[in-house]
Design a protein around this motif. Structure first.
Motif, short mmCIF file in Angstrom:
data_model
loop_
_atom_site.label_atom_id
_atom_site.label_comp_id
_atom_site.label_asym_id
_atom_site.label_seq_id
_atom_site.Cartn_x
_atom_site.Cartn_y
_atom_site.Cartn_z
N LEU A 25 1.37 10.08 0.16
CA LEU A 25 1.81 10.05 1.55
C LEU A 25 1.93 11.45 2.15
N ASN A 26 1.85 12.50 1.31
CA ASN A 26 1.99 13.86 1.80
C ASN A 26 0.70 14.36 2.46
N ALA A 27 0.83 15.38 3.30
CA ALA A 27 -0.32 16.01 3.94
C ALA A 27 -0.83 17.16 3.08
N PHE A 28 -2.16 17.27 2.95
CA PHE A 28 -2.80 18.33 2.17
C PHE A 28 -3.85 19.03 3.01
N GLU A 29 -4.01 20.32 2.74
CA GLU A 29 -5.11 21.09 3.33
C GLU A 29 -6.30 21.08 2.38
N LEU A 30 -7.48 20.82 2.90
CA LEU A 30 -8.71 21.07 2.15
C LEU A 30 -9.05 22.54 2.32
N VAL A 31 -9.25 23.26 1.21
CA VAL A 31 -9.63 24.67 1.29
C VAL A 31 -10.90 24.88 0.48
N GLY A 32 -11.65 25.89 0.82
CA GLY A 32 -12.87 26.18 0.10
C GLY A 32 -14.11 25.67 0.81
N PRO A 33 -15.25 25.64 0.12
CA PRO A 33 -16.55 25.43 0.76
C PRO A 33 -16.77 24.06 1.37
N ALA A 34 -16.02 23.03 0.97
CA ALA A 34 -16.25 21.70 1.55
C ALA A 34 -15.31 21.40 2.71
N ARG A 35 -14.45 22.31 3.06
CA ARG A 35 -13.53 22.10 4.18
C ARG A 35 -14.33 21.88 5.47
N GLY A 36 -14.05 20.78 6.16
CA GLY A 36 -14.70 20.50 7.43
C GLY A 36 -16.14 20.03 7.32
N ALA B 175 9.19 24.17 -2.06
CA ALA B 175 8.77 23.01 -1.27
C ALA B 175 8.02 23.42 -0.02
N GLY B 176 8.13 24.69 0.39
CA GLY B 176 7.44 25.16 1.57
C GLY B 176 6.01 25.60 1.32
N PHE B 177 5.60 25.64 0.06
CA PHE B 177 4.23 26.03 -0.27
C PHE B 177 3.26 25.01 0.29
N GLN B 178 2.21 25.46 0.95
CA GLN B 178 1.24 24.56 1.55
C GLN B 178 0.44 23.81 0.48
N LEU B 179 0.63 22.49 0.42
CA LEU B 179 -0.14 21.68 -0.52
C LEU B 179 -1.62 21.76 -0.17
N ARG B 180 -2.47 21.93 -1.19
CA ARG B 180 -3.89 22.13 -0.90
C ARG B 180 -4.76 21.48 -1.98
N LYS B 181 -6.02 21.20 -1.58
CA LYS B 181 -7.03 20.72 -2.52
C LYS B 181 -8.15 21.74 -2.55
N HIS B 182 -8.48 22.20 -3.76
CA HIS B 182 -9.45 23.28 -3.93
C HIS B 182 -10.86 22.71 -4.10
N ARG C 50 -7.61 18.61 7.05
CA ARG C 50 -6.25 18.20 6.65
C ARG C 50 -6.32 16.70 6.35
N ILE C 51 -5.86 16.33 5.15
CA ILE C 51 -6.02 14.94 4.72
C ILE C 51 -4.71 14.39 4.16
N GLN C 52 -4.72 13.10 3.90
CA GLN C 52 -3.51 12.43 3.40
C GLN C 52 -3.52 12.29 1.90
N ILE D 25 0.84 -1.21 0.00
CA ILE D 25 0.00 0.00 0.00
C ILE D 25 0.87 1.25 0.00
N GLU D 26 1.94 1.23 0.77
CA GLU D 26 2.86 2.38 0.76
C GLU D 26 3.43 2.59 -0.63
N LYS D 27 3.77 1.49 -1.31
CA LYS D 27 4.29 1.57 -2.68
C LYS D 27 3.22 2.08 -3.63
N LEU D 28 1.98 1.64 -3.44
CA LEU D 28 0.85 2.09 -4.24
C LEU D 28 0.68 3.60 -4.15
N LEU D 29 0.79 4.14 -2.93
CA LEU D 29 0.60 5.56 -2.71
C LEU D 29 1.81 6.38 -3.18
#
Length: 560
Positions: free
Chosen positions: A178-189, A248-255, A198-200, A141-145
Motif C-alpha cells: 500500500l506504500n508509495a515507491f519511486e522508480l529510479v534508474g533506466p526504466a523510470r518513465g 521512516a523518512g527515507f524515500q522508498l525506491r525500486k532500483h 511513482r508506483i504503488q 485485496i487490501e489485506k492481500l497487499l
C-alpha cells in the motif's frame, strides 16, 4: 538446562571455524587434512559433545517429521513475532509468510537493534478467505497487499540472554503493498512500465540484504499473482526495493538498473577499484545468475547518498560455460534477434517478431531481463535462488534449489570464483561444490549465508506437498544445515534445525558477534484443507491453535 549437553561458544565455533583454514587451503591446492594435521585441525576431534555417538554422527540432529522447530541439545529459541502480532504502538501487525531477515545493529550492538523481515505471500486459506463470484473483495485485496512487503521490528537481548520484540520502538513499522515507491534508474518513465515514475507498493518479498551504506534491499520474487489479483501493472513488480529501517523518512525506491525478474536473493560487495558490485539470484525454474557493477565508486563519507550508485551501472548475466559475464544491452539483443542463424532458446515462449517488438529501447532489457539474458547466451540453471559471497575474496556460492522437470530432484550448491579474486572481474571459474541427495543428507537448498569462518548455513525448500513422500521421504521435514569446510574434500554437512510440519526455514542471519541467529519459519501447515484439522499447530504456545509463520532468535552458541 543440562550443562553437560550445552555446547560452548568456543567448542562450537572452533568446530565450524575449522572451515576457514580448509577453505583457504583448498583454494590454493593445499590441504590441512593430511597426516600431520593436529587434533585442533580435525573438526571431529574438536566437537566436544560428551556423546561419542553424536560426535561421530552425520549431523547435530537427525531428520524429523515432528511438528516442532527442533534444535540440537543446548540450543533454544525465543519467539520474536508471529503473523498478526502487533509490532508497534500504532497497531501495525506482523505480516504473513516471513522470509529473508537482516539485522541492523544499534551502533554496532549485538544485543539491540532492528530486524528487517520480508513477507513473501498472503495465503488464501489462512489470510484472505474464499473469493466471491471468482473475485476478491476490496477489503480482501487490501489485506492481500498489507500482509506482504516488510516488517521493521525493534529487538533486544536481556541480561539472561533472552530475546524479545520491542513494540515500543519508534522505528517499528510496516512497508507493504500500500506504500508509495519511486522508480529510479533506466526504466523510470519508460513505455514498458506505462510511463510511471511513482508506483504503488511492494509484495512477493523473498530475500534481501543490507547495503554498504546501512539501508535495506528487498527482492520482489513471486509478485505476479498478487499484481493480477489487485489489478496492478505486472511490470511495476519484480524489482529490488530499497528502504531504511532506521529512517521512516527515507524515500522508498525500486532500483530498475538491477533488472526485473523473479529475484531470489541479493548480495553486495566491492570491486578492487571500489565500485559497487551486486550479485542476484533468480528463483525461476530456468533462470540465470546476474551481477551489476556501478560506474561510480563507493565513498563511505557520502552515507546514504551512495544509493545513487545503484542507478547508473552495467547489468550482466553469467555464461557458465565460457566463464564470462555478458553485458545486457538492447542493441546486443536486437542484433541476436536479427541474425537469421540465431536459434531462440527453448525456454522463451515468444516468436522472433514478438521479441523484436518487446525490445525497442534500452529500458526494455531492464524490464524483461530474464528474456534478454537468455537471448544473449547466459546459462540457465535450476532455480539459482540464492547467491552469497564468502569471506574469501572473489568467491561466490550459489544454491540451485531443484527442477523436477529436468530430473534434478535435490538441487546443488555451486561456487563461482572471480578472476584474480576481484568481484569486478568479467571472467570466472565455476563448479559444483555439493549435490543434494541422500549422500549429502539434504535436498533442495534454498537460503544460504556464510559465517565469518567461511562455513555455509543452508536451509532447504522441499515443496510442502512433497515432504515425507517418495524421493523426499528420508529427508523428512525441511531443515537448516551447517556445511563445514565447503571447499574441502573433508567437508562436513550437519543438520542444525528441523522445521515444523509442512514449513520451511528461511532467511537465517547472525548478529555481528555471531552469538545469535535469527531464523524465519515459513508456511507451517501449508496444505491444510480445513481450519479444524491443520497439519501444523506451530507455534502452539502463541495463544492460537492455528499455524502462524514466525521469526525466532536462536541462542546457545555460548553461555551469556
Amino acid at each position: 538446562m543440562n550443562d553437560k549437553k550445552q555446547m560452548s561458544r568456543r567448542s562450537f565455533l572452533a568446530y565450524v571455524g575449522s572451515g576457514t583454514a580448509a577453505l583457504l587451503a583448498a583454494s590454493s591446492g593445499l590441504s590441512i587434512f593430511g597426516s600431520k594435521a593436529s587434533a585442533e585441525e580435525r573438526a571431529e576431534a574438536i566437537f566436544t559433545y560428551p556423546s561419542d555417538a553424536i560426535a561421530a554422527s552425520k549431523g547435530l540432529i537427525g531428520p524429523s517429521n515432528q511438528d516442532e522447530l527442533l534444535l540440537p541439545p543446548g540450543f533454544t529459541y525465543d519467539m520474536l513475532a508471529a503473523y498478526g502480532d502487533p509490532i508497534n504502538a500504532k497497531g501495525d501487525t506482523f505480516g504473513f509468510n516471513n522470509s529473508g531477515i537482516s539485522y541492523h545493529p544499534a551502533e554496532g550492538s549485538s544485543a539491540n537493534g532492528l530486524l528487517w523481515v520480508n513477507h513473501e505471500s498472503a495465503d488464501a486459506f489462512w489470510v484472505l478467505g474464499a473469493k466471491q463470484n471468482g473475485h476478491y473483495s476490496s477489503a480482501q485485496i487490501e489485506k492481500l497487499l498489507y500482509a506482504q512487503g516488510g516488517s521493521v521490528l525493534g529487538v533486544s537481548r536481556d541480561a539472561a540472554g533472552g530475546w524479545k520484540m520491542d513494540a515500543a520502538s519508534p522505528y517499528a513499522r510496516r512497508i507493504t503493498g500500500l506504500n508509495a515507491f519511486e522508480l529510479v534508474g533506466p526504466a523510470r518513465g519508460a513505455k514498458a512500465v506505462h510511463g510511471a515514475s511513482r508506483i504503488q507498493g511492494t509484495f512477493g518479498n523473498g530475500f534481501g540484504g543490507k547495503t554498504l551504506w546501512g539501508t535495506q534491499l528487498s527482492a520482489e520474487n513471486h509478485a505476479v499473482d498478487t499484481a493480477r489479483e489487485a489489478g496492478l501493472p505486472q511490470t511495476h513488480y519484480g524489482w529490488i526495493i530499497e528502504a531504511d529501517p532506521a529512517d521512516a523518512g527515507f524515500q522508498l525506491r525500486k532500483h530498475t538498473a538491477l533488472g526485473r525478474f523473479q529475484h531470489g536473493t541479493i548480495d553486495m560487495s566491492l570491486a578492487k577499484d571500489n565500485r559497487v558490485v551486486v550479485y542476484m539470484g533468480d528463483s525461476a525454474a530456468y533462470a540465470c545468475i546476474y551481477k551489476y557493477i556501478s560506474k561510480g565508486s563507493f565513498d563511505p563519507r557520502k552515507g546514504k547518498a551512495n544509493s545513487n550508485l545503484l542507478t547508473d551501472g552495467i547489468l550482466y548475466a553469467a555464461d557458465l560455460i565460457r566463464g564470462r559475464w555478458i553485458e545486457i544491452t538492447v542493441q546486443a539483443v536486437r542484433d541476436a534477434l536479427n541474425d537469421l542463424r540465431f536459434s531462440l532458446p527453448s525456454a522463451l515462449e515468444y516468436t522472433r517478431e514478438e521479441l523484436l517488438g518487446l525490445f525497442r529501447e534500452e529500458a526494455d532489457v531492464y524490464v524483461y531481463t530474464s528474456e534478454a539474458a537468455l537471448i544473449l547466451g547466459a546459462t540457465p540453471t535450476d532455480r539459482p535462488k540464492t547467491v552469497q559471497t564468502s569471506p574469501q575474496e572473489g568467491l561466490l556460492f550459489v544454491t540451485h534449489t531443484n527442477n523436477t522437470a529436468h530430473g534434478n530432484l535435490h538441487g546443488q550448491i555451486s561456487r563461482l570464483m572471480e578472476k584474480n579474486g576481484d568481484y569486478g572481474a568479467l571472467e570466472f571459474s565455476f563448479e559444483t561444490v555439493a549435490t543434494g541427495g541422500l549422500q549429502s543428507g539434504f535436498s533442495s537448498p534454498s537460503s544460504l549465508i556464510a559465517d565469518h569462518f567461511g562455513n555455509l548455513w543452508i536451509s532447504t525448500d522441499m515443496g510442502s506437498s512433497q515432504l515425507n513422500q517418495g524421493a523426499y521421504a528420508e529427508f523428512k521435514n525441511n531443515g537448516l544445515f551447517a556445511v563445514v569446510s565447503p571447499l574441502s574434500t573433508d567437508r562436513n554437512i550437519m543438520q542444525f534445525a528441523s522445521a515444523p510440519s509442512e514449513a520451511a526455514l528461511t532467511g537465517p542471519c547472525f548478529t555481528p558477534d555471531e552469538r545469535t541467529m535469527f531464523l524465519a519459519v515459513q508456511y507451517p501447515g501449508a496444505n491444510a484443507s480445513e481450519t479444524s484439522h491443520p497439519a501444523s499447530t506451530w507455534p502452539a504456545g502463541s495463544g492460537s491453535k492455528l499455524p502462524r509463520p514466525a521469526v525466532v532468535a536462536i541462542s546457545g552458541f555460548f553461555s551469556y
